[in-house]
Scaffold this motif. Structure first.
Motif, short mmCIF file in Angstrom:
data_model
loop_
_atom_site.label_atom_id
_atom_site.label_comp_id
_atom_site.label_asym_id
_atom_site.label_seq_id
_atom_site.Cartn_x
_atom_site.Cartn_y
_atom_site.Cartn_z
N ARG A 54 0.84 -1.20 0.00
CA ARG A 54 0.00 0.00 0.00
C ARG A 54 0.87 1.26 0.00
NH1 ARG A 54 -4.74 2.26 -0.03
NH2 ARG A 54 -5.27 3.93 1.41
N CYS A 129 -4.50 1.90 8.76
CA CYS A 129 -5.65 2.82 8.86
C CYS A 129 -5.21 4.27 8.65
CB CYS A 129 -6.35 2.67 10.20
SG CYS A 129 -7.24 1.11 10.36
N LEU A 132 -5.25 5.64 5.15
CA LEU A 132 -6.54 5.95 4.55
C LEU A 132 -6.85 7.44 4.61
CD1 LEU A 132 -8.62 2.97 6.01
CD2 LEU A 132 -7.59 3.16 3.73
#
Length: 194
Positions: A54, A129, A132
């Motif tokens: 990611r 998280c 994001l």
């Protein structure tokens, strides 16, 4: 008027009950993973690869990754350190043996393996998280952070290895020691081909 206050109280009570039930279910499944350390670490490794992919795909969040690396280095030091550091706290409890004649004392970690795994897994989840939200994507020249992290890692591990050598302990459990002893007569005579 009493009905309104009662609804608010019942909502709070039901929310607290729901939180407690979710916490109990989570703890139940967490306890079931305790004996399966290989599978736990494989899952964490896969989670780490997903996080790395990611970050690579987004080409950002290097400060988050740097913070994750520093946190994991701190956890590693706790995992490799004894519960009672002989340099800091002379205690009456179990001590690390310093001479060959000393009684064997098992190595007790400051941070047990399960808590080490759990903290790393939570850290990967929190860092994922954070990717994001764009507010955590602070622009920075990442090679400097990477070099600085490697310098910290080398210096910290050097200090930890020197501590291990000084106090003569090995924090890794390589497995149960097996006695090899003398070979029996039957095993040596069978190999001669008589």
């Amino acid at each position: 008027m009493e009905g309104t206050g009662g609804n608010g109280d019942s909502a709070t009570v039901s929310m607290n009950k729901w939180k407690r039930d979710v916490s109990m279910v989570f703890q139940f499944y967490l306890d079931k993973t305790t004996p399966h350390s290989v599978y736990r670490w494989i899952g964490t490794f896969v989670l780490g690869i997903i996080y790395a992919l990611r970050v690579f795909y987004l080409q950002g969040f290097y400060v988050v990754t740097y913070g994750l690396g520093i946190y994991m280095l701190n956890l590693l030091i706790g995992f490799l350190s004894p519960l009672v550091d002989p340099d800091l706290e002379p205690s009456e409890g179990p001590k690390l043996p310093t001479k060959g004649s000393d009684e064997f004392k098992p190595f007790i970690r400051r941070l047990p393996e399960f808590k080490f795994w759990y903290a790393i897994t939570k850290a990967f989840c929190v860092a994922f998280c954070m990717t994001l939200f764009s507010m955590f994507d602070v622009p920075v020249f990442w090679p400097i952070l990477l070099c600085y992290w490697f310098v910290l890692f080398v210096l910290t591990m050097k200090r930890q290895i020197m501590h291990m050598i000084k106090h003569r302990y090995i924090p890794l459990n390589i497995g149960k020691q097996k006695y090899t002893g003398k070979k029996s007569y039957a095993s040596t005579s069978g190999s001669r081909g008589d």
